[in-house]
Design a protein around this motif. Structure first.
Motif, mmCIF file in Angstrom:
data_model
loop_
_atom_site.group_PDB
_atom_site.id
_atom_site.type_symbol
_atom_site.label_atom_id
_atom_site.label_comp_id
_atom_site.label_asym_id
_atom_site.label_seq_id
_atom_site.Cartn_x
_atom_site.Cartn_y
_atom_site.Cartn_z
ATOM 1 N N SER A 175 -4.549 -1.182 -12.927
ATOM 2 C CA SER A 175 -4.412 -0.707 -11.554
ATOM 3 C C SER A 175 -2.946 -0.805 -11.127
ATOM 4 O O SER A 175 -2.199 -1.638 -11.651
ATOM 5 C CB SER A 175 -5.286 -1.547 -10.621
ATOM 6 N N PRO A 176 -2.510 0.034 -10.180
ATOM 7 C CA PRO A 176 -1.112 -0.020 -9.732
ATOM 8 C C PRO A 176 -0.765 -1.404 -9.194
ATOM 9 O O PRO A 176 -1.611 -2.102 -8.632
ATOM 10 C CB PRO A 176 -1.050 1.047 -8.633
ATOM 11 N N ALA A 177 0.482 -1.789 -9.378
ATOM 12 C CA ALA A 177 0.922 -3.115 -8.931
ATOM 13 C C ALA A 177 2.298 -2.995 -8.305
ATOM 14 O O ALA A 177 3.119 -2.179 -8.717
ATOM 15 C CB ALA A 177 0.949 -4.098 -10.105
ATOM 16 N N VAL A 178 2.557 -3.812 -7.304
ATOM 17 C CA VAL A 178 3.871 -3.930 -6.692
ATOM 18 C C VAL A 178 4.313 -5.378 -6.838
ATOM 19 O O VAL A 178 3.543 -6.301 -6.562
ATOM 20 C CB VAL A 178 3.831 -3.532 -5.199
ATOM 21 N N MET A 179 5.535 -5.579 -7.323
ATOM 22 C CA MET A 179 6.021 -6.933 -7.481
ATOM 23 C C MET A 179 6.056 -7.625 -6.124
ATOM 24 O O MET A 179 6.663 -7.107 -5.178
ATOM 25 C CB MET A 179 7.416 -6.927 -8.105
ATOM 26 N N PRO A 180 5.405 -8.802 -5.977
ATOM 27 C CA PRO A 180 5.322 -9.479 -4.675
ATOM 28 C C PRO A 180 6.609 -10.219 -4.307
ATOM 29 O O PRO A 180 6.643 -11.424 -4.118
ATOM 30 C CB PRO A 180 4.153 -10.450 -4.873
ATOM 31 N N GLY A 181 7.663 -9.497 -4.220
ATOM 32 C CA GLY A 181 8.989 -9.990 -3.888
ATOM 33 C C GLY A 181 9.914 -8.792 -3.931
ATOM 34 O O GLY A 181 9.498 -7.687 -4.300
ATOM 35 N N ALA A 182 11.158 -8.968 -3.572
ATOM 36 C CA ALA A 182 12.060 -7.818 -3.531
ATOM 37 C C ALA A 182 13.493 -8.289 -3.713
ATOM 38 O O ALA A 182 13.812 -9.476 -3.567
ATOM 39 C CB ALA A 182 11.920 -7.070 -2.210
ATOM 40 N N LEU A 183 14.345 -7.331 -4.060
ATOM 41 C CA LEU A 183 15.778 -7.576 -4.099
ATOM 42 C C LEU A 183 16.326 -7.293 -2.707
ATOM 43 O O LEU A 183 16.189 -6.187 -2.194
ATOM 44 C CB LEU A 183 16.442 -6.657 -5.129
ATOM 45 N N ALA A 184 16.920 -8.302 -2.095
ATOM 46 C CA ALA A 184 17.469 -8.149 -0.745
ATOM 47 C C ALA A 184 18.980 -8.067 -0.842
ATOM 48 O O ALA A 184 19.635 -9.055 -1.163
ATOM 49 C CB ALA A 184 17.043 -9.324 0.128
ATOM 50 N N ALA B 271 0.833 -1.209 0.000
ATOM 51 C CA ALA B 271 0.000 0.000 0.000
ATOM 52 C C ALA B 271 0.863 1.252 0.000
ATOM 53 O O ALA B 271 0.562 2.238 -0.704
ATOM 54 C CB ALA B 271 -0.935 -0.013 1.205
ATOM 55 N N GLY B 272 1.956 1.228 0.760
ATOM 56 C CA GLY B 272 2.834 2.395 0.820
ATOM 57 C C GLY B 272 3.541 2.673 -0.485
ATOM 58 O O GLY B 272 3.668 3.835 -0.899
ATOM 59 N N VAL B 273 4.015 1.629 -1.168
ATOM 60 C CA VAL B 273 4.706 1.821 -2.446
ATOM 61 C C VAL B 273 3.732 2.308 -3.515
ATOM 62 O O VAL B 273 4.058 3.185 -4.330
ATOM 63 C CB VAL B 273 5.402 0.521 -2.882
ATOM 64 N N LYS B 274 2.530 1.752 -3.546
ATOM 65 C CA LYS B 274 1.518 2.215 -4.515
ATOM 66 C C LYS B 274 1.219 3.696 -4.318
ATOM 67 O O LYS B 274 1.156 4.471 -5.288
ATOM 68 C CB LYS B 274 0.241 1.390 -4.375
#
Length: 487
Positions: A432-441, A81-84
């Motif tokens: 609609s806005p999307a955030v990739m459900p994973g991240a680079l760590a 929600a924050g990134v969107k």
């Protein structure tokens, strides 16, 4: 970023009650040391096979850690929600600053902070018609503050590096540790990349009927340290890998030179610095394609992200984001930003100088940056003189402590490392806005042989998600059967 010993910053303590962590621990205990070493070796071999772990001088850049970074479903929903919200807010700010500039007129942003900024490009004024096209892709670097809450310390729009690495890491885990990968409930990545393909396939929506849209990834070339990532990502998305020399401007559009003639380019994923994209309107000494800005301006080319978006990367908006969010969205900022100050205000300048070791200073007209704690006394004195003489061209960003995460490799075994996450957001007019459900760590922020982990966004259910695989759409294939290949 800085390292701080604190239980508030231990990721492992947050995982204690997660069933996925308990399952991971059980699996871990069942493996012999020899088997774990073999799995770690297989992971590195998989990355070497792809070629994306090496720079053009064949020096290994990174290693993939065997232990994933887990993000609980509750925390992931908050991050998502924050990134969107952040991507929408930044896109609206860019639309205004390259348009009517009401935020400057209303005093919400200082004019000198924007117009003295090296990343603010006047030729990009009114370049695209809507805010979604200003910031289609956004990478957000996230750590934890001293209280353990997630906090943003940087935004990346010019070249959101790492997207290909996240994809590659998930595929490597699928291949080498399939039994663990499939037994732990987590969100899949393929839906995000499918949506990314669709966004590029639709482009500006002006593709002639009956013609397949041609999409490409614009890169420096093989001398770019990130070239292998670009090639890997282009191959997965099934789009053409392009260099500036492959392109030309004609009849208001951008064209790809091929052995069978010119092919009109409809969409570009850009991995070139803003100023080096167009040798006509931007940097004349660059090798960029003359006319690229004009083709975007005439709505003949969709570009993610268009030149000018790098204003976000400079950090100049960080001190003002909470107020901008209340003004533009009538909301509070969901994902807080690390403390940042514009040194053009005397009281803020004195505040950061009184605790300078905790800040990174950036000069906006040259993009130079300094970590005060790494400077010797003479350099600190010189920087202070610059700050006092030209305070309006400096911003100060407070350093965040790094979270500690459990890691495992063949040489050190199980140990703790410090790291941060990079998340990726997608914004488009059609979806609609999307955030990739994973991240680079990034769990070891050293310059050489950087250690990287894969971040899993945990989910109680995975049904209805696409498995990660190459999904070919009609959007951007450069079909070899038609002999359509870059010249």
């Amino acid at each position: 970023m800085m390292t701080v010993e604190s239980q508030e910053l231990s990721e492992q303590l947050r995982w204690t009650d997660l069933p996925q962590w308990q399952q991971l621990q059980l699996w871990w205990q069942q493996q012999s040391q020899q088997h774990l070493v073999q799995l770690h070796t297989d992971l590195q071999h998989q990355l070497r096979e792809n070629g994306a772990t090496f720079d053009p001088w064949l020096e290994q850049q990174r290693q993939l850690d065997l232990m994933p970074w887990l993000v609980s479903d509750k925390e992931w929903q908050e991050l998502q929600a924050g990134v969107k919200q952040r991507q929408l807010l930044l896109s609206l700010v860019l639309q205004d600053l390259y348009g009517p500039q009401l935020l400057i007129q209303q005093g919400l942003l200082p004019a000198e902070l924007i117009f003295q900024n090296k990343n603010y490009l006047l030729p990009c004024h009114q370049l695209v018609p809507n805010h979604q096209q200003w910031l289609s892709l956004l990478a957000v670097d996230i750590g934890r503050d001293a209280n353990g809450a997630f906090c943003v310390y940087a935004d990346q729009s010019q070249m959101p590096a790492g997207l290909g690495f996240v994809l590659e890491h998930r595929l490597a885990f699928n291949h080498c540790i399939g039994e663990l990968n499939h037994s732990i409930g987590k969100s899949q990545l393929a839906g995000f990349f499918r949506k990314l393909q669709l966004v590029f396939a639709q482009g500006t929506g002006h593709t002639a009927e009956g013609r397949r849209p041609l999409c490409g990834l614009l890169t420096h070339g093989k001398r770019d340290a990130a070239y292998f990532e670009h090639a890997f990502l282009a191959n997965y998305l099934d789009i053409a890998l392009m260099h500036s020399a492959d392109l030309m401007f004609k009849d208001g559009a951008l064209w790809l030179k091929t052995v069978t003639g010119l092919q009109q380019v409809d969409s570009l994923m850009r991995y070139l610095p803003d100023a080096r994209c167009d040798a006509l309107e931007l940097d004349p000494d660059s090798t960029g394609t003359a006319g690229l800005l004009q083709s975007i301006r005439q709505q003949q080319l969709f570009c993610a992200n268009p030149p000018g978006a790098a204003l976000v990367d400079s950090g100049v908006l960080l001190p003002f984001l909470p107020a901008l969010c209340r003004t533009l969205l009538n909301e509070e900022l969901l994902l807080p930003t690390t403390a940042a100050f514009w040194c053009g205000k005397p009281e803020q300048l004195q505040q950061v100088l009184s605790d300078a070791n905790q800040y990174r200073f950036r000069r906006i007209d040259t993009n130079q940056s300094w970590l005060w704690a790494e400077l010797d006394p003479l350099q600190q004195q010189e920087l202070q003189q610059q700050l006092l003489a030209e305070p309006t061209v400096f911003i100060a960003i407070r350093l965040l402590p790094l979270s500690s995460v459990p890691c495992w490799n063949a040489t050190q075994g199980e140990h703790q490392q410090y790291g941060a996450l990079r998340l990726f957001g997608l914004l488009s007019e059609q979806h609609s806005p999307a955030v990739m459900p994973g991240a680079l760590a990034r769990i070891s922020l050293m310059r050489q042989a950087c250690s990287i982990s894969t971040a899993w966004a945990l989910s109680p259910r995975t049904s209805g998600c696409w498995p990660i695989r190459i999904m070919r759409l009609a959007c951007c294939k450069i079909p070899k059967t038609y002999l359509v290949v870059p010249s």
